[in-house]
Scaffold this active site. Sequence first.
Site, PDB file in Angstrom:
ATOM      1  CE1 TYR A 187       3.026   4.472   5.954  1.00  0.00           C
ATOM      2  CE2 TYR A 187       4.574   3.147   7.225  1.00  0.00           C
ATOM      3  CZ  TYR A 187       3.361   3.814   7.123  1.00  0.00           C
ATOM      4  OH  TYR A 187       2.500   3.822   8.201  1.00  0.00           O
TER       5      TYR A 187
ATOM      6  CB  ILE B  14      -5.633   2.536  14.773  1.00  0.00           C
ATOM      7  CG1 ILE B  14      -4.549   1.466  14.695  1.00  0.00           C
ATOM      8  CG2 ILE B  14      -5.477   3.341  16.067  1.00  0.00           C
ATOM      9  CD1 ILE B  14      -3.137   2.012  14.655  1.00  0.00           C
TER      10      ILE B  14
ATOM     11  CG  ASN C 129      -9.556   8.276   0.923  1.00  0.00           C
ATOM     12  OD1 ASN C 129      -9.339   7.365   1.733  1.00  0.00           O
ATOM     13  ND2 ASN C 129      -8.686   8.607  -0.013  1.00  0.00           N
TER      14      ASN C 129
ATOM     15  N   GLY D 277     -10.519   3.072   9.453  1.00  0.00           N
ATOM     16  CA  GLY D 277      -9.442   2.090   9.447  1.00  0.00           C
ATOM     17  C   GLY D 277      -9.426   1.271  10.722  1.00  0.00           C
TER      18      GLY D 277
ATOM     19  CE  LYS E 294       3.008   7.805   9.320  1.00  0.00           C
ATOM     20  NZ  LYS E 294       1.667   8.410   9.130  1.00  0.00           N
TER      21      LYS E 294
ATOM     22  CB  THR F 181      -1.998   9.573   1.156  1.00  0.00           C
ATOM     23  OG1 THR F 181      -2.763   9.445  -0.041  1.00  0.00           O
ATOM     24  CG2 THR F 181      -2.908   9.344   2.359  1.00  0.00           C
TER      25      THR F 181
ATOM     26  N   GLY G 198      -9.701   2.130   4.546  1.00  0.00           N
ATOM     27  CA  GLY G 198     -10.696   1.945   5.590  1.00  0.00           C
ATOM     28  C   GLY G 198     -11.981   1.378   5.004  1.00  0.00           C
TER      29      GLY G 198
ATOM     30  CB  ALA H 279      -1.058   7.721  13.632  1.00  0.00           C
TER      31      ALA H 279
END
Length: 326
Positions: A150, A12, A33, A10, A154, A96, A37, A118
């Site tokens: 999301y 970063i 996967n 990806g 996180k 994920t 990315g 992250a």
Amino acid sequence: MNALITGGAGLIGSHFVDHLLTETDQDIHIVDNFSTGRRSNIEHTLANERVEIDDVDVRETEEMHQAVSRADIVYHFAAALGVERIVDNPLSSLQTNIRGTENILDAAAKDGTPVFVASSSEVYGKSPDLPFSEEDDCVLGPTSVPRWGYATAKAIDEFYAFAHHAENDLPIVVGRFFNTVGPRQVGDYGMVIPTFVERALADEPIQVYGDGTQTRSFTHVRDAVKVVRDLMNTPNTDGDVFNIGSSESISINELAEQIILVTDSNSKIEHVPFAEVFEEDFEEPRHRKPDVSKLRETIGWAPETSLNQIIEDVVDAQQSGAEVPT
């Protein structure tokens, strides 16, 4: 020393791979996967004997436990990203972001392997208090709106990391990224700067969602990867959370205008209602700006690359088809 980097293909992750290859002698195990990315981001590392690449989904428990067992340190960047992707694929995105982090942290806890987790500025939700400080309340919308899935995922990642730290003494550092941008980022999934740049270079209309007065802060990926390594190398960061972002903010209207100016484009700005792009109940936070005083006090600096330089680097990368060195 062996560093495991999840999401290493990806934005970063791939730049962090380059950073470690340049600044350290560590062996690097990339796991991705390639759902978001891109293989092209890490193709230049294939011939390097210090780099190993595995096409693995972080949701695969056994594979991830094996990968973590070989690592001396873990940098967990893998995640389902982008507002459009989250809204269109809420279930897989949640799996994920939650199960992937659970796999990493559970495996790391077995041997006490340090983990960088992250996270995202999304955890602040729609809080009106600016700038956002790490100890501020999180103000999220209703669970019936996928937009907030999301942010919630996180936040769960962070809770899970802190729980492992408290109960198992797992060394962890959490970084909340604010709109990290740079070469290799594409406009897929709603990434605003590469999308605007692509349209400006083609002299196509730049579509601004909403009235464009919402503001954001953008961080150069070059700064972001340096912050991550500094945090993991600095004493007294264990078990803590840090904003990673620029204190410079700009409205989306002004961003579009600046990109048109930098590219010398003939593009016009078109405003598109959010309801035409997303669901009727979609919510967009009005403002996002980090308080980076804690980061500055801890590592002695904070991201400072100007927005104009960020835009120029993205423009150069898109025009040349090559990557701008970090």
